[in-house]
Write an enzyme that holds these catalytic residues in place. Structure first.
Site, short mmCIF file in Angstrom:
data_model
loop_
_atom_site.label_atom_id
_atom_site.label_comp_id
_atom_site.label_asym_id
_atom_site.label_seq_id
_atom_site.Cartn_x
_atom_site.Cartn_y
_atom_site.Cartn_z
N SER A 44 -7.26 4.00 -1.65
CA SER A 44 -6.43 4.29 -2.83
C SER A 44 -6.81 3.49 -4.07
O SER A 44 -6.42 3.86 -5.17
CB SER A 44 -4.95 4.05 -2.52
OG SER A 44 -4.68 2.67 -2.40
N LYS A 82 -1.89 -1.91 -5.65
CA LYS A 82 -1.96 -0.92 -6.73
C LYS A 82 -2.11 -1.64 -8.06
O LYS A 82 -1.94 -2.85 -8.16
CB LYS A 82 -0.70 -0.04 -6.78
CG LYS A 82 -0.36 0.68 -5.49
CD LYS A 82 -1.33 1.75 -5.13
CE LYS A 82 -0.92 2.40 -3.81
NZ LYS A 82 -1.98 3.06 -3.15
#
Length: 185
Positions: A44, A82
């Protein structure tokens, strides 16, 4: 001066024991309150991080926009990494693959864009913060986060805002593999 030969090994052993115990306490305090090593899993955050990269997470950093943060996953017993896009008070929008924060457009050179595929023109769908979260701006105590590999990232577009108190910390350095050693600002 007379030295007792029997007590010298005993004193050496106790000295070493104290040093080792002190080292263990210092390591525990550092890991618990200052920094922690973690292994990145998944794609990701590619190309910024590859799966199996080892990073050091600072638990005492002040979080800024575009920092890489590690936080407790909303619906799993895991941690996610993230990029911070929206801070408290920010409005966030994506339009025609352009990030707009507080009305200002930002380039995202860190986003994984597959330029070899002519059919993949965009990597991030259009959205506004209000469409995703019901909030016009990021509320106090929360962050809006996105992965760098937008086509393969489960992030705030899917599970909403991240409570700041769920943060483990900020990724400061990649230490493994050694040929990809990097300090992040």
């Amino acid at each position: 001066m007379i030295v007792n030969e029997v007590s010298k090994p005993k004193n050496d052993f106790l000295s070493w024991l104290v040093v080792i115990l002190f080292g263990i306490v210092i390591a525990f305090v550092c890991r618990e309150f200052l920094f922690s090593p973690l292994i990145v899993k998944g794609a990701s955050m590619m190309p910024t991080y590859e799966s199996e990269d080892v990073i050091i997470v600072s638990k005492v950093s002040e979080i800024d926009r575009f920092d890489h943060v590690v936080f407790k996953a909303p619906y799993e017993d895991e941690y996610y990494i993230k990029r911070v896009i929206g801070l408290p008070g920010d409005s966030v929008e994506m339009k025609d693959d352009v990030l707009i924060i507080n009305g200002e457009e930002y380039e995202e050179p860190y986003v994984n864009r597959n330029t070899e595929n002519p059919f993949q023109r965009r990597v991030t769908e259009n959205f506004t913060l209000e469409e995703i979260t019901g909030e016009k701006v990021v509320p106090e105590g929360y962050l809006f986060v996105l992965g760098d590999n937008r086509l393969r990232s489960s992030d705030s577009r899917h599970y909403g805002l991240i409570p700041i108190d769920s943060l483990l910390g900020e990724s400061k350095i990649r230490i493994y593999p050694l040929n990809h050693l990097k300090l992040f600002n």
